[in-house]
Scaffold this active site. Structure first.
Site, PDB file in Angstrom:
ATOM      1  CB  CYS A  55      -4.651  -1.353   4.347  1.00  0.00           C
ATOM      2  SG  CYS A  55      -3.521  -1.454   5.856  1.00  0.00           S
TER       3      CYS A  55
ATOM      4  CE  LYS B 293      -7.782   1.360   3.507  1.00  0.00           C
ATOM      5  NZ  LYS B 293      -6.232   1.779   4.231  1.00  0.00           N
TER       6      LYS B 293
ATOM      7  CD  GLU C 202      -2.614   1.205   2.549  1.00  0.00           C
ATOM      8  OE1 GLU C 202      -2.175   0.464   3.708  1.00  0.00           O
ATOM      9  OE2 GLU C 202      -3.943   1.737   2.712  1.00  0.00           O
TER      10      GLU C 202
END
Lengths: 300, 300
Positions: free
Chosen positions: B164, B127, B54
């Site tokens: 993540c 995300k 990431e």
């Protein structure tokens, strides 16, 4: 204690959960007696909540499709919940298990039952995910439950009961947590079919535990799975139930672990830890409920 | 090859996925060069798909809230996706990572990017689950993504990118699987804060892996998580990123496991195994999509 919404209630004290992992025989009376003996022993050792395995009253009859087997079903309340209710009241323990429920002629369920420490039925939950794979022919026997309501307030904490195949579904554990469950108990009947262990080793049993530890982590709650042991069915086929009952904490750490023989295990459950874990890893705050509609689709 | 709906397409051949686990420095040029070197080395060893961690271009800047840091954001397509696209095309590999995306003045995302083996962008995913805990102040920087669309067809297979914090959410992995993902890649930046390891040992790092192995099991797909290493931030505080990148199969078995230093790992991904696993354990058949509406609520 504020009663302004169950989810806003005061955090309760720690309690002990125990699991009775046993072998079943053809005679239900003997299985019931053995289960009650297990409850008594665990209560003597300090258990406040006791989990019994799935359909503990009988052998796992779903290996064959035989209409005569529907005779094993009973009502709830009924003989089994009454017997367990009497023991629960006498010992002051919560009892969680699954019963082959007859609700009406032609409508049968695999039903999770939570009996409170005063002997009353805190709630029932009709298994919603029904397997149907070789030797686990459950779609023949059980209507799929119509509700995801599975968490019930008991004297010691808010406890959800989910049943066996449910344990592979993150959706089931999540709904239990969203209902406020601090502990999810999974009565289970799972094992190796003939040759399965030779072909794939312990992969299936290990996956079974890992996915449930994952539910504990994702939801910040405790998990307890209670499975039967022993071989049932044809000597050259059938299922060898693998036991391995366990209790895991909100970090997914295994607090107690059974082997593959008859055994009782227990561990402490602290609802305060559930709250602290969810503050440390605030997943429930960050769920994207505005984006989850596709979860109610077969494919996206 | 039938194009009658992507989900009905022919099962593709096995391919190799590799992960570049690296330490980042303040200078983005150096990080990009190191990442490209990692891609080259993995491709030389047979990788068809390479995952980068990431926000690999920079240090993990979300430890402090400083408006000057928005200068690090870039467009997609933009310099980083162009540079990775050129390498992808040259080597014939798919590259998956996350980029700090500037979509408009005041609208920034943490964006997963899947670059196909011809250098084109197969898809981007903003995300959707944004953390905000001490030293992970991401809600300051990133608008939450507006779509769960994260799986994209590439030359080698249908690959989802999730980022993540998403990795703790069963909902995200499930939606990726329902979109047809055979492999989910999680670019990640996670580690221990000062004293955290002393207080709770490896519990957090182990839970991080277990919950993702659980996603692999529940969805019958492969999972690859790629994390950074090294200490960043104040010497007396900051984060020690724990590395431990790994690749797991549909049984949740770890196929490749990195330590806590710079390292490259790789493993084979067989889409045929995804299909066989979902036949062996037919969870997707048995999902109770008629009962999942409560998943789109904060509490039930």
């Amino acid at each position: 204690m504020s009663m302004g919404g169950e989810q806003g209630r005061k955090v309760m004290s720690a309690f002990n959960v125990g699991l009775v992992q046993m072998r079943c025989v053809a005679n239900p009376t003997q299985n019931l007696a053995k289960a009650i003996e297990g409850i008594r022993e665990l209560a003597k050792d300090g258990a406040n909540v006791v989990g019994l395995q799935e359909l503990f009253l009988t052998e796992y009859f779903c290996q064959q499709e035989d209409p005569g087997l529907f005779e094993l079903a009973e009502s709830i309340p009924g003989p089994t919940s009454d017997a367990l209710g009497a023991v629960a009241r006498e010992l002051g323990v919560v009892v969680v298990t699954s019963v082959f429920e007859r609700r009406a002629a032609g409508v049968y369920y695999n039903t999770g039952v939570v009996i409170d420490a005063d002997g009353s039925i805190a709630g029932t939950y009709q298994k919603m995910h029904i397997p149907h794979t070789p030797l686990y022919r459950e779609k023949y026997f059980f209507a799929p439950g119509e509700s995801s309501r599975c968490a019930f307030q008991t004297r010691f904490g808010k406890i959800a009961v989910l049943v066996c195949w449910d344990q592979w579904f993150p959706e089931a554990a999540r709904m239990a947590a969203l209902q406020g469950a601090e502990l999810i108990i999974y009565p289970t009947a799972i094992g190796f079919r003939e040759g399965e262990r030779m072909r794939m080793g312990d992969a299936k049993a290990e996956a079974w535990q890992t996915v449930q530890r994952g539910h504990a982590i994702a939801n910040g709650c405790y998990i307890a799975a209670v499975n039967r042991v022993g071989h049932e069915g044809s000597p050259n086929g059938g299922i060898t139930f693998w036991g391995r009952s366990f209790i895991a904490d909100p970090f997914g750490r295994v607090l107690a672990q059974a082997g593959e023989a008859q055994e009782r295990i227990s561990a402490a459950v602290d609802p305060g830890d559930v709250e602290r874990q969810r503050q440390f890893l605030p997943f429930l705050r960050d769920r994207r409920i505005d984006l989850y509609a596709p979860l109610a689709q077969r494919l996206c």
